[in-house]
Design an enzyme around this catalytic site. Sequence first.
Site, PDB file in Angstrom:
ATOM      1  N   LYS A 178       0.855  -1.191   0.000  1.00 46.70           N
ATOM      2  CA  LYS A 178       0.000   0.000   0.000  1.00 46.70           C
ATOM      3  C   LYS A 178       0.888   1.238   0.000  1.00 46.70           C
ATOM      4  O   LYS A 178       1.919   1.267   0.705  1.00 46.70           O
ATOM      5  CB  LYS A 178      -0.885  -0.052   1.251  1.00 46.70           C
TER       6      LYS A 178
ATOM      7  N   SER B 288      -9.709   1.433   2.825  1.00 46.72           N
ATOM      8  CA  SER B 288      -8.853   2.229   1.986  1.00 46.72           C
ATOM      9  C   SER B 288      -7.774   1.436   1.233  1.00 46.72           C
ATOM     10  O   SER B 288      -7.212   1.958   0.268  1.00 46.72           O
ATOM     11  CB  SER B 288      -8.163   3.297   2.840  1.00 46.72           C
TER      12      SER B 288
ATOM     13  N   SER C 154      -9.805  -1.055   6.962  1.00 44.73           N
ATOM     14  CA  SER C 154      -9.232  -0.876   5.623  1.00 44.73           C
ATOM     15  C   SER C 154      -8.512  -2.069   5.026  1.00 44.73           C
ATOM     16  O   SER C 154      -8.151  -2.029   3.857  1.00 44.73           O
ATOM     17  CB  SER C 154      -8.272   0.308   5.622  1.00 44.73           C
TER      18      SER C 154
END
Length: 486
Positions: A79, A154, A178
């Site tokens: 990420k 996310s 997330s």
Amino acid sequence: MSISELTTAELQSGLQAGTFSAVELTQSYLDAISRREESVGAFLTVCGESALSQAAAVDARRQSGEQLGTLAGIPVALKDNICTAGTKTTCASRMLENFVPPYDAHIVTRLKAADAVLVGKTNLDEYAMGSSTENSALGKTRNPWDLQRTPGGSSGGSAASVAARLTPLSVGSDTGGSIRQPASFCGVVGMKPTYGRVSRYGLVAFASSLDQIGPFATDVTGAASLLEVLAGHDERDSTSVNRPVPEYSRSVEQPLEGLRVGVVQEHFAEGIDEEVASSIRAAIEVYRSLGAEIVDVALPHSKYGVAVYYLIASSEASSNLARYDGVHYGHRASEFENMVDMYAASRAEGFGDEVKRRIMLGVYALSEGYSDQYYLKALKVRRLIRNDFDAAFKNVDVIAGPTCPTPAFKIGELVDDPLQMYLADVYTISANLAGIPGISVPAGFSPAGLPIGLQLLAAPFEEEKLLRAARMFERETDFHTKVPQF
Ligand code: GLN
């Protein structure tokens, strides 16, 4: 079957047996990226060349008989809020669009030591604030199961990367759901470890008392292998806990005897889609058929979770994001009248709407005269939520329920309705507030063919139990073997 449909364990044994080399393996994933990435948009940066040279180095060392790390030659995506020395780390924000960290996050150092191949950096909601990856300022990610839908967020890019088989493994961060929510939307396994299990050093802070890094994989065993590398003590994160890291990848295959599975009746009340509820009820029946005892548990304070979370997370975010002012870090406006104006203009240009909303919420909740009413009260309710879990885990080993109330929603469907968007995390948020570990595993498909996730929660530092319980379910079902066709 193509290489990219193999599980992590199959990839590991293929590499060890010499069925394919790390370069061949990496190349086949890079080929998948060139074929599919245009439709999915999982990545903000792809490091093809450096991935191939890392793979070549692994092959050379294997040739010479050297002892290799546990993820030797396995491609992993990160990420883009996890710092990588020499490679941009943008948080999907204009503010950090050109930021190249001078150092690696702790988990990046660990992945390198395990000889993993780092393939690239994945898209996210700006600063990890959101549930759909639509808040990214730098790209759009689509759900591989239906390109009109969001991958969740996310960590949407990391989830989509594994779902579309662009990488077998990826890493995300979970502050309120997330990792688990996008795992559920994308039909992959995603796990948030106990707060303190994985070092946050080099993770760009959103809400420091809630943030935790964790793995995505196509199956539970893959997640266990990745967690084993990510977890462990690090002096540079004072909240990282000094406890031995079990060999998750080995113990995961051992079923649990006398498993007690807790079920919260309120999870099946208002707001949940019937198709989700029926898949989760069926999942609980799988445990019953395996001899588990199903026990009702109560989490009476979890209904305050969303409210408490948005006060605490936003308060912490408003403080953490104060450093992005165009002086210490980040984008600096090119036109301004004076110094105060420069700060204001830089922040106005650098942050997107959702980030600004959180900063304003947080500053308000912490402000003189209101902090007792909002922030401090939220901290007290947080404690009650944790107490509920402590009581529940006296009677059960894991708590099973839905990860999300609905399958993946459409791109654009909730983006103008922040409150509805916040409710996508009703079932995941309490685990962050309580600091406990949680995992989402594929548990079904809606009639429209969208994945549905089962969430399992366990007591602090019971990752081993959580993974074993998840693997028991996975072994009885084939949802995790389905690959999206697009
Ligand atoms: N969706 C939640 C939020 O917007 C959780 C985000 C996260 O876990 N990083 O804050």
